[in-house]
Design an enzyme around this catalytic site. Structure first.
Site, PDB file in Angstrom:
ATOM      1  N   GLY A   7       0.832  -1.214   0.000  1.00 52.77           N
ATOM      2  CA  GLY A   7       0.000   0.000   0.000  1.00 52.77           C
ATOM      3  C   GLY A   7       0.859   1.253   0.000  1.00 52.77           C
ATOM      4  O   GLY A   7       0.497   2.276   0.582  1.00 52.77           O
ATOM      5  N   GLY A  10      -0.069   5.157  -0.914  1.00 48.34           N
ATOM      6  CA  GLY A  10      -1.073   5.882  -0.137  1.00 48.34           C
ATOM      7  C   GLY A  10      -0.498   7.072   0.610  1.00 48.34           C
ATOM      8  O   GLY A  10       0.686   7.406   0.492  1.00 48.34           O
ATOM      9  N   ILE A  49      -2.722  -7.416  -2.421  1.00 43.93           N
ATOM     10  CA  ILE A  49      -2.472  -8.110  -1.164  1.00 43.93           C
ATOM     11  C   ILE A  49      -3.293  -9.397  -1.064  1.00 43.93           C
ATOM     12  O   ILE A  49      -3.012 -10.256  -0.221  1.00 43.93           O
ATOM     13  CB  ILE A  49      -2.714  -7.144   0.024  1.00 43.93           C
ATOM     14  CG1 ILE A  49      -1.863  -7.540   1.204  1.00 43.93           C
ATOM     15  CG2 ILE A  49      -4.168  -7.021   0.388  1.00 43.93           C
ATOM     16  CD1 ILE A  49      -0.404  -7.494   0.926  1.00 43.93           C
ATOM     17  N   TYR A 138     -14.159  -1.221   8.663  1.00 43.66           N
ATOM     18  CA  TYR A 138     -12.731  -0.872   8.780  1.00 43.66           C
ATOM     19  C   TYR A 138     -12.240  -1.093  10.220  1.00 43.66           C
ATOM     20  O   TYR A 138     -11.229  -1.768  10.457  1.00 43.66           O
ATOM     21  CB  TYR A 138     -12.570   0.595   8.367  1.00 43.66           C
ATOM     22  CG  TYR A 138     -11.202   1.214   8.596  1.00 43.66           C
ATOM     23  CD1 TYR A 138     -10.090   0.773   7.896  1.00 43.66           C
ATOM     24  CD2 TYR A 138     -11.048   2.273   9.496  1.00 43.66           C
ATOM     25  CE1 TYR A 138      -8.845   1.376   8.091  1.00 43.66           C
ATOM     26  CE2 TYR A 138      -9.821   2.882   9.683  1.00 43.66           C
ATOM     27  CZ  TYR A 138      -8.715   2.427   8.985  1.00 43.66           C
ATOM     28  OH  TYR A 138      -7.490   3.025   9.179  1.00 43.66           O
ATOM     29  N   ILE A 168      -4.097  11.075  10.524  1.00 40.32           N
ATOM     30  CA  ILE A 168      -2.763  11.565  10.166  1.00 40.32           C
ATOM     31  C   ILE A 168      -2.909  12.710   9.154  1.00 40.32           C
ATOM     32  O   ILE A 168      -3.618  12.592   8.155  1.00 40.32           O
ATOM     33  CB  ILE A 168      -1.894  10.435   9.562  1.00 40.32           C
ATOM     34  CG1 ILE A 168      -1.856   9.219  10.504  1.00 40.32           C
ATOM     35  CG2 ILE A 168      -0.495  10.952   9.247  1.00 40.32           C
ATOM     36  CD1 ILE A 168      -1.236   9.472  11.865  1.00 40.32           C
TER      37      ILE A 168
HETATM   38  P1  NAD Z   1      -4.408   5.154   1.788  1.00 38.34           P
HETATM   39  O1  NAD Z   1      -5.824   4.810   1.480  1.00 38.34           O
HETATM   40  O2  NAD Z   1      -3.899   6.497   1.418  1.00 38.34           O
HETATM   41  O3  NAD Z   1      -3.436   4.063   1.158  1.00 38.34           O
HETATM   42  C1  NAD Z   1      -3.737   2.695   1.166  1.00 38.34           C
HETATM   43  C2  NAD Z   1      -3.075   2.068  -0.044  1.00 38.34           C
HETATM   44  O4  NAD Z   1      -3.447   0.678  -0.066  1.00 38.34           O
HETATM   45  C3  NAD Z   1      -3.509   2.683  -1.380  1.00 38.34           C
HETATM   46  O5  NAD Z   1      -2.389   3.132  -2.106  1.00 38.34           O
HETATM   47  C4  NAD Z   1      -4.230   1.554  -2.085  1.00 38.34           C
HETATM   48  O6  NAD Z   1      -4.017   1.536  -3.502  1.00 38.34           O
HETATM   49  C5  NAD Z   1      -3.607   0.334  -1.415  1.00 38.34           C
HETATM   50  N1  NAD Z   1      -4.466  -0.859  -1.528  1.00 38.34           N
HETATM   51  C6  NAD Z   1      -5.811  -0.941  -1.431  1.00 38.34           C
HETATM   52  N2  NAD Z   1      -6.197  -2.189  -1.668  1.00 38.34           N
HETATM   53  C7  NAD Z   1      -5.090  -2.921  -1.918  1.00 38.34           C
HETATM   54  C8  NAD Z   1      -4.853  -4.282  -2.239  1.00 38.34           C
HETATM   55  N3  NAD Z   1      -5.856  -5.166  -2.404  1.00 38.34           N
HETATM   56  N4  NAD Z   1      -3.576  -4.690  -2.411  1.00 38.34           N
HETATM   57  C9  NAD Z   1      -2.543  -3.819  -2.297  1.00 38.34           C
HETATM   58  N5  NAD Z   1      -2.719  -2.500  -2.023  1.00 38.34           N
HETATM   59  C10 NAD Z   1      -3.982  -2.072  -1.830  1.00 38.34           C
HETATM   60  O7  NAD Z   1      -4.202   4.883   3.344  1.00 38.34           O
HETATM   61  P2  NAD Z   1      -3.107   5.526   4.314  1.00 38.34           P
HETATM   62  O8  NAD Z   1      -3.724   6.701   4.944  1.00 38.34           O
HETATM   63  O9  NAD Z   1      -1.804   5.662   3.632  1.00 38.34           O
HETATM   64  O10 NAD Z   1      -3.050   4.384   5.407  1.00 38.34           O
HETATM   65  C11 NAD Z   1      -2.029   3.407   5.439  1.00 38.34           C
HETATM   66  C12 NAD Z   1      -2.335   2.457   6.588  1.00 38.34           C
HETATM   67  O11 NAD Z   1      -2.364   3.208   7.807  1.00 38.34           O
HETATM   68  C13 NAD Z   1      -3.685   1.771   6.474  1.00 38.34           C
HETATM   69  O12 NAD Z   1      -3.556   0.439   6.900  1.00 38.34           O
HETATM   70  C14 NAD Z   1      -4.579   2.543   7.408  1.00 38.34           C
HETATM   71  O13 NAD Z   1      -5.572   1.752   7.956  1.00 38.34           O
HETATM   72  C15 NAD Z   1      -3.598   2.991   8.460  1.00 38.34           C
HETATM   73  N6  NAD Z   1      -4.040   4.229   9.138  1.00 38.34           N
HETATM   74  C16 NAD Z   1      -4.061   5.406   8.477  1.00 38.34           C
HETATM   75  C17 NAD Z   1      -4.488   6.556   9.131  1.00 38.34           C
HETATM   76  C18 NAD Z   1      -4.529   7.896   8.462  1.00 38.34           C
HETATM   77  O14 NAD Z   1      -5.045   8.861   9.063  1.00 38.34           O
HETATM   78  N7  NAD Z   1      -3.997   8.040   7.250  1.00 38.34           N
HETATM   79  C19 NAD Z   1      -4.908   6.480  10.464  1.00 38.34           C
HETATM   80  C20 NAD Z   1      -4.916   5.237  11.095  1.00 38.34           C
HETATM   81  C21 NAD Z   1      -4.438   4.112  10.433  1.00 38.34           C
HETATM   82  C1  AKB Z   2      -9.803   7.181   8.691  1.00 39.25           C
HETATM   83  O1  AKB Z   2     -10.357   8.272   8.933  1.00 39.25           O
HETATM   84  O2  AKB Z   2     -10.389   6.175   8.270  1.00 39.25           O
HETATM   85  C2  AKB Z   2      -8.339   7.066   9.014  1.00 39.25           C
HETATM   86  C3  AKB Z   2      -8.152   6.503  10.371  1.00 39.25           C
HETATM   87  C4  AKB Z   2      -8.253   7.381  11.545  1.00 39.25           C
HETATM   88  O3  AKB Z   2      -7.948   5.319  10.512  1.00 39.25           O
HETATM   89  N1  AKB Z   2      -7.744   8.356   8.858  1.00 39.25           N
END
Ligand code: NAD
Ligand code: AKB
Length: 316
Positions: A7, A10, A49, A138, A168
């Site tokens: 991922g 992202g 994945i 989720y 984030i």
């Molecule tokens: P994002 O949605 O920006 O990125 C997720 C990435 O996963 C994307 O690039 C997407 O193409 C890829 N993806 C989706 N399905 C897929 C698959 N089947 N196989 C491979 N790749 C796939 O999310 P993010 O904000 O970068 O978050 C990254 C991780 O951190 C996630 O697991 C998310 O749950 C966790 N997280 C993020 C936040 C936040 O605020 N950004 C907060 C808490 C947890």
């Molecule tokens: C969302 O809003 O889904 C994410 C998270 C807090 O996991 N930014």
């Protein structure tokens, strides 16, 4: 040391891959994602994945030692297709855990989230251990993932490390369909249009963190000695807590003409099911976690970095 990031295209992966490559060297960090994009810099591999065979091939061919497993579907987007979200978020992660044990991957990072919280979770200063009854698929997939992390550590000795990230906020990669996304988008709209329509109510308080703090926390956790890690499910972690109204007021200090209005949608209900603030005492105690950015420092930094001229010339 060879590292696989899933991922990687992202919001978080874009920053994490850059940081890991600075630290370990470009060729040591294999970025992967289900889609290729402008930011897919080599070495980059296509990886869905859910393709178990492809995960095995990559780990074997590239002699992967560590995996940062970021691939997931976030809270708001996840509600459009619950079964797919469960499959990607939970079954995709189970493959990573099982294959890591079988193929000798040494360390795995699993990003959990405040979305594991629910109606019965204490809202203020949420403790590490509390009732967890998430309302989104989720959140359900992430709390299940946390329990599997714990199980694989207990049963097979896999060195899994995990953080419950709050929302984030960064300025150089766009969020991918979450409930906290407003707190990124607002900066772009403030500079571009001077106004923003928020999809949450003005007084919706949520825990948040600036991207540099999130990256530092991730590195500090992943580099902590194993005997310092007392939690394998997901460490509570926080940087700050604020409402849309408070963020708008902070932006207004820099852009006095900035205006905000509110049109709450389905994401309001999700946000209301999450905590307002987090007690991350265990992370502070175990591996000396200390956030550096509060709301004022983050807002100043983002607006300086994006800056009107840079924003207009660079585009989004
Ligand atoms: P994002 O949605 O920006 O990125 C997720 C990435 O996963 C994307 O690039 C997407 O193409 C890829 N993806 C989706 N399905 C897929 C698959 N089947 N196989 C491979 N790749 C796939 O999310 P993010 O904000 O970068 O978050 C990254 C991780 O951190 C996630 O697991 C998310 O749950 C966790 N997280 C993020 C936040 C936040 O605020 N950004 C907060 C808490 C947890
Ligand atoms: C969302 O809003 O889904 C994410 C998270 C807090 O996991 N930014």
């Amino acid at each position: 040391m060879a590292i696989l990031v899933t991922g990687a295209n992202g919001q978080i992966g874009t920053n994490l891959v850059r940081l890991l490559r600075e630290k370990y060297g470009r060729d040591q960090v294999i970025a992967s994602d289900i889609i290729r994009s402008d930011i897919s810099t080599p070495p980059f591999l296509m990886l869905d994945i859910l393709n178990v065979q492809r995960i095995r091939e990559i780990i074997e061919d590239r002699e992967i030692d560590q995996i940062y497993h970021l691939a997931a579907i976030l809270s708001a987007n996840g509600e459009w297709n619950p079964m797919k979200t469960w499959n990607v978020n939970l079954n995709g992660y189970l493959s990573i855990l099982q294959i890591s044990v079988e193929m000798g991957v040494k360390r795995v990072f699993f990003p959990s989230t405040i979305a594991v919280h629910g109606k019965s979770t204490p809202k203020v200063n949420t403790p590490q251990y509390a009732p967890m009854d998430p309302s989104t698929v989720y959140g359900m997939s992430k709390i299940a993932g946390e329990n599997w992390s714990h199980y694989y550590h207990q049963r097979y000795g896999l060195d899994v490390r995990s953080l419950r990230y709050p929302g984030i906020i960064g300025y150089d990669s766009m969020p991918g369909g979450g409930t906290t996304d407003y707190a990124v988008d607002i900066f772009y709209q403030a500079l571009e249009k001077g106004r923003y329509t928020c999809f949450l109510k003005p007084d919706t308080r949520l825990p948040m963190m600036y991207m540099p703090d999130a990256m530092r926390a991730t590195m500090e956790l992943m580099h902590a000695p194993s005997d310092k890690i007392t939690i394998r499910q997901g460490y509570n972690l926080t940087g700050m807590s604020f409402t849309p109204e408070e963020l708008a007021a902070e932006i207004k200090k820099h852009i006095p003409s900035f205006e905000i209005d509110y049109h709450p949608d389905f994401r309001q209900k999700i946000a209301e099911s999450w905590s307002e603030s987090i007690d991350d005492a265990q992370a502070r105690q175990d591996w000396d976690w200390q956030p550096q950015f509060d709301l004022a420092a983050m807002t100043r930094d983002i607006l300086e970095e994006l800056g009107e001229s840079k924003f207009k010339s660079g585009g989004r």
